[in-house]
Design a protein around this motif. Sequence first.
Motif, PDB file in Angstrom:
ATOM      1  N   VAL A   1      48.739  49.077   7.351  1.00  0.00           N
ATOM      2  CA  VAL A   1      47.669  48.489   6.550  1.00  0.00           C
ATOM      3  C   VAL A   1      47.430  47.089   7.097  1.00  0.00           C
ATOM      4  O   VAL A   1      48.332  46.250   7.081  1.00  0.00           O
ATOM      5  CB  VAL A   1      48.025  48.435   5.045  1.00  0.00           C
ATOM      6  N   ASP A   2      46.224  46.851   7.605  1.00  0.00           N
ATOM      7  CA  ASP A   2      45.861  45.545   8.131  1.00  0.00           C
ATOM      8  C   ASP A   2      45.723  44.555   6.981  1.00  0.00           C
ATOM      9  O   ASP A   2      45.311  44.915   5.875  1.00  0.00           O
ATOM     10  CB  ASP A   2      44.546  45.664   8.912  1.00  0.00           C
TER      11      ASP A   2
ATOM     12  N   ASP B   1      44.053  41.273  17.464  1.00  0.00           N
ATOM     13  CA  ASP B   1      45.121  41.860  16.654  1.00  0.00           C
ATOM     14  C   ASP B   1      46.121  42.634  17.500  1.00  0.00           C
ATOM     15  O   ASP B   1      46.538  43.742  17.148  1.00  0.00           O
ATOM     16  CB  ASP B   1      44.517  42.778  15.591  1.00  0.00           C
ATOM     17  N   GLU B   2      46.533  42.033  18.605  1.00  0.00           N
ATOM     18  CA  GLU B   2      47.530  42.689  19.460  1.00  0.00           C
ATOM     19  C   GLU B   2      48.804  43.009  18.686  1.00  0.00           C
ATOM     20  O   GLU B   2      49.469  44.003  18.972  1.00  0.00           O
ATOM     21  CB  GLU B   2      47.867  41.812  20.675  1.00  0.00           C
ATOM     22  N   HIS B   3      49.124  42.190  17.685  1.00  0.00           N
ATOM     23  CA  HIS B   3      50.329  42.430  16.892  1.00  0.00           C
ATOM     24  C   HIS B   3      50.240  43.746  16.105  1.00  0.00           C
ATOM     25  O   HIS B   3      51.243  44.421  15.923  1.00  0.00           O
ATOM     26  CB  HIS B   3      50.616  41.247  15.962  1.00  0.00           C
ATOM     27  N   VAL B   4      49.047  44.112  15.662  1.00  0.00           N
ATOM     28  CA  VAL B   4      48.862  45.376  14.943  1.00  0.00           C
ATOM     29  C   VAL B   4      48.953  46.548  15.918  1.00  0.00           C
ATOM     30  O   VAL B   4      49.611  47.552  15.643  1.00  0.00           O
ATOM     31  CB  VAL B   4      47.523  45.392  14.171  1.00  0.00           C
ATOM     32  N   VAL B   5      48.323  46.413  17.074  1.00  0.00           N
ATOM     33  CA  VAL B   5      48.386  47.449  18.103  1.00  0.00           C
ATOM     34  C   VAL B   5      49.828  47.628  18.567  1.00  0.00           C
ATOM     35  O   VAL B   5      50.301  48.756  18.730  1.00  0.00           O
ATOM     36  CB  VAL B   5      47.440  47.117  19.283  1.00  0.00           C
ATOM     37  N   ALA B   6      50.538  46.525  18.753  1.00  0.00           N
ATOM     38  CA  ALA B   6      51.942  46.591  19.166  1.00  0.00           C
ATOM     39  C   ALA B   6      52.773  47.353  18.136  1.00  0.00           C
ATOM     40  O   ALA B   6      53.622  48.182  18.486  1.00  0.00           O
ATOM     41  CB  ALA B   6      52.508  45.184  19.354  1.00  0.00           C
ATOM     42  N   LEU B   7      52.537  47.103  16.879  1.00  0.00           N
ATOM     43  CA  LEU B   7      53.244  47.798  15.802  1.00  0.00           C
ATOM     44  C   LEU B   7      52.992  49.298  15.878  1.00  0.00           C
ATOM     45  O   LEU B   7      53.909  50.111  15.726  1.00  0.00           O
ATOM     46  CB  LEU B   7      52.772  47.232  14.468  1.00  0.00           C
TER      47      LEU B   7
ATOM     48  N   SER C   1      36.581  45.713  15.674  1.00  0.00           N
ATOM     49  CA  SER C   1      37.189  45.535  16.995  1.00  0.00           C
ATOM     50  C   SER C   1      38.589  46.159  17.035  1.00  0.00           C
ATOM     51  O   SER C   1      38.964  46.803  18.013  1.00  0.00           O
ATOM     52  CB  SER C   1      37.278  44.051  17.365  1.00  0.00           C
ATOM     53  N   LEU C   2      39.342  45.981  15.969  1.00  0.00           N
ATOM     54  CA  LEU C   2      40.674  46.586  15.889  1.00  0.00           C
ATOM     55  C   LEU C   2      40.563  48.110  15.843  1.00  0.00           C
ATOM     56  O   LEU C   2      41.356  48.822  16.463  1.00  0.00           O
ATOM     57  CB  LEU C   2      41.436  46.059  14.667  1.00  0.00           C
ATOM     58  N   MET C   3      39.562  48.619  15.131  1.00  0.00           N
ATOM     59  CA  MET C   3      39.337  50.068  15.104  1.00  0.00           C
ATOM     60  C   MET C   3      39.101  50.591  16.518  1.00  0.00           C
ATOM     61  O   MET C   3      39.661  51.626  16.899  1.00  0.00           O
ATOM     62  CB  MET C   3      38.122  50.410  14.234  1.00  0.00           C
TER      63      MET C   3
END
Length: 155
Positions: free
Chosen positions: A5-6, A90-96, A111-113
């Motif tokens: 969840v962002d 949001d590289e931290h979300v992609v990394a997760l 963009s994150l989507m």
Amino acid sequence: MCLIVDANVSHRVFGDNPTLAGERLRTALDNNRRKIVIGGKLRFELLQSDAFKTWFIQASLAGFVRDLADGEVNQRAERLRERAVCRSDDEHVVALALISRSHVLCTSDTSLMADFKNGRIVSPPGSIYSADALANPKRQYNNLLKWTRVCKGCR
């Protein structure tokens, strides 16, 4: 199955006035049908919300949360930044997602989507659960809550 969840939609899931889609997601989390995965910068962002913090404490004790080590998440995020592959910041979300192998993301960040659905970044491409869905969330969102794909660590 774990999902992410962002922070930009946490109030729509954990807040006092969640959207219908957010409420359904929260019910799935509360009934232990789904786990939320957090770590690194995303944990810090989410814990800025009192509503999430209250839920997080109870959910952690009940085993509804996969809390990944910050170091691993931060290192992977840094490698993504260095490679400049993400459109979002949001590289931290992609990394997760990469570390946990979670394939469902709840966000409203377009963009994150795009990053999450880009098979060159997240493979296989992930699915988006929208907490912004109006009064009658699309069937696909309900199906994501029933999805049985198991991510790393949820076995």
